[in-house]
Design a protein around this motif. Structure first.
Motif, PDB file in Angstrom:
ATOM      1  N   LYS A 123       0.819  -1.215   0.000  1.00 15.81           N
ATOM      2  CA  LYS A 123       0.000   0.000   0.000  1.00 15.81           C
ATOM      3  C   LYS A 123       0.855   1.270   0.000  1.00 15.81           C
ATOM      4  O   LYS A 123       0.416   2.322  -0.419  1.00 15.81           O
ATOM      5  CB  LYS A 123      -1.002   0.001   1.153  1.00 15.81           C
ATOM      6  CG  LYS A 123      -0.428   0.056   2.537  1.00 15.81           C
ATOM      7  CD  LYS A 123      -1.534   0.204   3.575  1.00 15.81           C
ATOM      8  CE  LYS A 123      -2.155  -1.088   4.009  1.00 15.81           C
ATOM      9  NZ  LYS A 123      -1.402  -1.927   4.912  1.00 15.81           N
ATOM     10  N   VAL A 146       1.109   2.241  -3.517  1.00 17.04           N
ATOM     11  CA  VAL A 146      -0.133   2.864  -4.004  1.00 17.04           C
ATOM     12  C   VAL A 146      -0.174   4.313  -3.511  1.00 17.04           C
ATOM     13  O   VAL A 146      -0.547   5.240  -4.245  1.00 17.04           O
ATOM     14  CB  VAL A 146      -1.376   2.075  -3.504  1.00 17.04           C
ATOM     15  CG1 VAL A 146      -2.643   2.697  -4.077  1.00 17.04           C
ATOM     16  CG2 VAL A 146      -1.286   0.616  -3.885  1.00 17.04           C
ATOM     17  N   MET A 166      -0.300   7.861  -5.580  1.00 15.15           N
ATOM     18  CA  MET A 166      -1.309   8.908  -5.370  1.00 15.15           C
ATOM     19  C   MET A 166      -0.644  10.274  -5.169  1.00 15.15           C
ATOM     20  O   MET A 166      -1.051  11.284  -5.735  1.00 15.15           O
ATOM     21  CB  MET A 166      -2.178   8.567  -4.143  1.00 15.15           C
ATOM     22  CG  MET A 166      -3.176   7.451  -4.394  1.00 15.15           C
ATOM     23  SD  MET A 166      -3.813   6.762  -2.848  1.00 15.15           S
ATOM     24  CE  MET A 166      -4.849   8.074  -2.275  1.00 15.15           C
ATOM     25  N   TYR A 176       0.776  11.622  -8.413  1.00 13.51           N
ATOM     26  CA  TYR A 176      -0.270  12.201  -9.256  1.00 13.51           C
ATOM     27  C   TYR A 176      -0.617  13.611  -8.771  1.00 13.51           C
ATOM     28  O   TYR A 176      -0.757  14.548  -9.572  1.00 13.51           O
ATOM     29  CB  TYR A 176      -1.513  11.300  -9.240  1.00 13.51           C
ATOM     30  CG  TYR A 176      -2.643  11.851 -10.076  1.00 13.51           C
ATOM     31  CD1 TYR A 176      -2.615  11.741 -11.465  1.00 13.51           C
ATOM     32  CD2 TYR A 176      -3.713  12.511  -9.478  1.00 13.51           C
ATOM     33  CE1 TYR A 176      -3.624  12.278 -12.236  1.00 13.51           C
ATOM     34  CE2 TYR A 176      -4.738  13.046 -10.244  1.00 13.51           C
ATOM     35  CZ  TYR A 176      -4.694  12.920 -11.628  1.00 13.51           C
ATOM     36  OH  TYR A 176      -5.694  13.455 -12.382  1.00 13.51           O
ATOM     37  N   ALA A 210      -0.452  22.466 -13.011  1.00 12.95           N
ATOM     38  CA  ALA A 210      -1.442  22.705 -14.070  1.00 12.95           C
ATOM     39  C   ALA A 210      -2.722  23.304 -13.476  1.00 12.95           C
ATOM     40  O   ALA A 210      -3.314  24.220 -14.042  1.00 12.95           O
ATOM     41  CB  ALA A 210      -1.748  21.395 -14.789  1.00 12.95           C
ATOM     42  N   LEU A 211      -3.138  22.793 -12.317  1.00 12.71           N
ATOM     43  CA  LEU A 211      -4.380  23.288 -11.708  1.00 12.71           C
ATOM     44  C   LEU A 211      -4.252  24.748 -11.278  1.00 12.71           C
ATOM     45  O   LEU A 211      -5.230  25.491 -11.281  1.00 12.71           O
ATOM     46  CB  LEU A 211      -4.748  22.435 -10.484  1.00 12.71           C
ATOM     47  CG  LEU A 211      -5.497  21.130 -10.756  1.00 12.71           C
ATOM     48  CD1 LEU A 211      -5.707  20.360  -9.459  1.00 12.71           C
ATOM     49  CD2 LEU A 211      -6.847  21.382 -11.417  1.00 12.71           C
ATOM     50  N   SER A 219      -2.211  27.091 -12.562  1.00 11.60           N
ATOM     51  CA  SER A 219      -1.563  28.004 -13.517  1.00 11.60           C
ATOM     52  C   SER A 219      -2.440  29.176 -13.949  1.00 11.60           C
ATOM     53  O   SER A 219      -1.918  30.203 -14.358  1.00 11.60           O
ATOM     54  CB  SER A 219      -1.090  27.217 -14.747  1.00 11.60           C
ATOM     55  OG  SER A 219      -2.210  26.606 -15.348  1.00 11.60           O
ATOM     56  N   LEU A 241      -5.244  24.375  -1.902  1.00 11.49           N
ATOM     57  CA  LEU A 241      -5.438  23.158  -2.702  1.00 11.49           C
ATOM     58  C   LEU A 241      -4.631  21.995  -2.125  1.00 11.49           C
ATOM     59  O   LEU A 241      -5.098  20.854  -2.085  1.00 11.49           O
ATOM     60  CB  LEU A 241      -5.026  23.437  -4.161  1.00 11.49           C
ATOM     61  CG  LEU A 241      -5.130  22.263  -5.136  1.00 11.49           C
ATOM     62  CD1 LEU A 241      -6.532  21.682  -5.180  1.00 11.49           C
ATOM     63  CD2 LEU A 241      -4.722  22.693  -6.538  1.00 11.49           C
ATOM     64  N   LYS A 297      -7.484  14.336   2.118  1.00 11.62           N
ATOM     65  CA  LYS A 297      -7.841  13.130   1.369  1.00 11.62           C
ATOM     66  C   LYS A 297      -6.815  12.012   1.617  1.00 11.62           C
ATOM     67  O   LYS A 297      -7.126  10.987   2.189  1.00 11.62           O
ATOM     68  CB  LYS A 297      -7.903  13.423  -0.143  1.00 11.62           C
ATOM     69  CG  LYS A 297      -8.807  14.574  -0.547  1.00 11.62           C
ATOM     70  CD  LYS A 297     -10.250  14.184  -0.535  1.00 11.62           C
ATOM     71  CE  LYS A 297     -11.189  15.247  -1.082  1.00 11.62           C
ATOM     72  NZ  LYS A 297     -10.980  16.622  -0.686  1.00 11.62           N
ATOM     73  N   ILE A 315      -7.131   8.594   4.191  1.00 14.03           N
ATOM     74  CA  ILE A 315      -7.337   7.258   3.634  1.00 14.03           C
ATOM     75  C   ILE A 315      -6.169   6.339   4.002  1.00 14.03           C
ATOM     76  O   ILE A 315      -6.346   5.158   4.302  1.00 14.03           O
ATOM     77  CB  ILE A 315      -7.567   7.328   2.104  1.00 14.03           C
ATOM     78  CG1 ILE A 315      -8.314   6.093   1.640  1.00 14.03           C
ATOM     79  CG2 ILE A 315      -6.325   7.493   1.305  1.00 14.03           C
ATOM     80  CD1 ILE A 315      -9.723   6.049   2.077  1.00 14.03           C
ATOM     81  N   LEU A 316      -4.950   6.918   4.040  1.00 10.73           N
ATOM     82  CA  LEU A 316      -3.795   6.097   4.420  1.00 10.73           C
ATOM     83  C   LEU A 316      -3.872   5.708   5.895  1.00 10.73           C
ATOM     84  O   LEU A 316      -3.515   4.590   6.268  1.00 10.73           O
ATOM     85  CB  LEU A 316      -2.493   6.857   4.144  1.00 10.73           C
ATOM     86  CG  LEU A 316      -2.170   7.043   2.665  1.00 10.73           C
ATOM     87  CD1 LEU A 316      -0.908   7.866   2.496  1.00 10.73           C
ATOM     88  CD2 LEU A 316      -2.002   5.694   1.991  1.00 10.73           C
TER      89      LEU A 316
END
Lengths: 254, 252
Positions: A16, A19, A23, A26, A33-34, A36, A62, A70, A74-75
């Motif tokens: 995990k 994984v 995450m 990503y 990009a978000l 800019s 952000l 998030k 979850i971790l």
């Protein structure tokens, strides 16, 4: 201590982790990009909530919503939400209880190792983020980024303790996991509500995740107290929740 | 097979009861919290998400709850299909019964989907009732219910996709992280819409900015039957493909 280190090492070798790394990777890749070309109405809203709409405030808004609200939650559930219940389901409790370790100590050591694994992972990925964002985010402030992340780690520890405690008291694996996920996601969903509605600012501090984001409101005049107080409060929350969990662990029979 | 599996799942009724209660509480809290926000905050959300009135804002919050609760309750219940029996060494026992693997997969998965759908419909009714207290001039309860059904359908599709992805996962706690990735995937469109409305606009936003696009659907209800049909077809497709894969998988 040997048990703690062995458990920590085992956790850091789990699949995990990869994984989680994917995450985070990503999230790291998407952030520039978000951010800019943010719309004017978003900047105006940030000005109202945090008293500033500079690029770093927008970035932290952000980043907190992604990394703390998030991924950390979850971790934490994945690391600690199956404590004791997984051992019971795999029929290894009899072996564990035959060892010279009390149930309370077993619970606390495994919770601590889950918290340490999460903190190490979070710290490591933030060091990568530090290098990446320094080049890709205009107005990025490395020192402030690390300071704020160091508060968020404490929120991660609260998440781990909460997931472990729910597992210890609920005792049914599906119900414990479901409750941990829904309760923790609801709490992080309300983390910023004190900024959205200033009338609820003080009441929101009852939510540990609201304490973790409190420094966001003081980015222009950040002092030691703005960092130390949330850290201490979150450490106290973690200790109190883990103590409740340890009480629950004492009830576990074969 | 389905009724047998459904009976087995219902033994886990506290999961469904407690998660439904959490969902109803969250819908109730949004009912109080959203209208109490300062006017500037409400104006921002209406502007940023291109919503017509506060009723749509409440509906957006409620649809997020509706997307989360049946998914996470269903996700932990789905662990009983493959992951937990495998971890506990019971999968061989289950599959030694006189049923095909495919029948087991369909029965066990569908029983969870039925319970998640029932819970979702309860929450969808609460969503549409919540709108009654708000600005019904901009969003009608019946249309809010239709938006909620589309949101629920996406949650069920995400559940089936998660179950399929778990065919490649060994550990039930790693599976939680994988399930979360599947769940959050559809929400990324709304994040892009918030931060980069210049790249997520028009038809692209209508298709990808979930669950915002289901709120917009309340203004254009003709889209809902098309969306529901497409999502149901995708769900059936993923379910059939995962059953085939389950038949061919060497289980350890």
């Amino acid at each position: 201590m040997r048990f703690f280190l062995a458990d920590l090492e085992a956790r850091l070798r789990e699949r995990k982790i990869w994984v989680a790394v994917a995450m985070f990777a990503y999230a790291l890749a998407a952030m520039p990009a978000l951010l800019s070309n943010p719309p004017a109405h978003l900047r105006e809203a940030l000005e109202g909530w945090f008293g500033s709409s500079d690029p770093f405030t927008l970035f932290m808004y952000l980043w907190v919503d992604t990394a703390m609200n998030k991924l950390v939650v979850i971790l934490a559930v994945a690391f600690a939400g199956g404590l004791l219940v997984s051992e019971r389901d795999r029929r290894t409790l009899a072996v564990l209880w035959s060892k010279p370790i009390s149930r309370t100590r077993y619970f606390l050591v495994r919770t601590a190792s889950a918290a340490a694994a999460l903190a190490l992972l979070y710290a490591g990925l933030h060091l990568v983020g530090l290098a990446w964002f320094s080049f890709t985010i205009p107005g990025f402030r490395p020192g402030l980024f690390i300071l704020l992340a160091s508060v968020h780690v404490f929120a991660g520890v609260v998440s781990v303790c909460l997931a472990a405690t729910i597992a210890a008291w609920v005792g049914r694996s599906a119900l414990a996991l479901g409750l941990s996920l829904l309760i923790e996601l609801s709490l992080v969903g309300a983390a910023l509500v004190g900024f959205y509605n200033p009338a609820w600012r003080e009441a929101a501090w009852l939510n540990p995740y609201a304490l973790a984001v409190e420094p966001l409101g003081h980015l222009s005049n950040l002092s030691v107290m703005h960092i130390a107080l949330p850290m201490l409060s979150l450490a106290a929350w973690s200790a109190a929740i883990a103590a409740v969990g340890a009480l629950g662990a004492r009830r576990w029979a074969l | 097979m389905l009724s047998l599996e459904l009976g087995r799942r219902l033994r886990n009724w506290p999961l469904w009861a407690v998660s439904s209660a959490i969902g109803l509480v969250l819908i109730g809290v949004a009912q109080v919290a959203v209208p109490a926000l300062p006017a500037s905050g409400k104006r921002f959300v209406l502007r940023a998400f291109e919503l017509v009135g506060v009723g749509d804002f409440v509906l957006l919050n409620d649809l997020l709850t509706l997307y989360a609760v049946p998914f996470f309750a269903g996700m932990v219940a789905l662990q009983d299909v493959l992951l937990r029996p495998r971890e506990e060494g019971l999968l061989d026992v289950l599959l030694s019964k006189p049923i095909t693997r495919r029948a087991y997969w369909y029965g066990a998965t569908a029983s969870v989907l039925v319970l998640a759908a029932a819970q979702g419909i309860l929450l969808a009714l609460a969503c549409s009732a919540a709108v009654l207290w708000e600005d019904t001039a901009t969003v009608k309860p019946a249309l809010a219910f239709v938006s909620a059904l589309v949101t629920l359908a996406v949650a069920l599709l995400a559940l089936v996709a998660t179950n399929a992805a778990w065919l490649w996962v060994q550990d039930s706690l790693t599976a939680i992280v994988v399930g979360f990735v599947v769940w959050i995937g559809p929400l990324l469109g709304t994040t892009v819409f918030l931060y980069r409305p210049d790249v997520m606009a028009g038809a692209r936003a209508a298709l990808l900015a979930f669950p915002l696009n289901t709120v917009w659907m309340a203004q254009e209800p003709g889209v809902a039957p098309v969306a529901l049909t497409a999502i149901a077809a995708a769900t059936a497709g993923v379910l059939v493909a995962s059953a085939r894969r389950f038949e061919q998988t060497e289980l350890r």
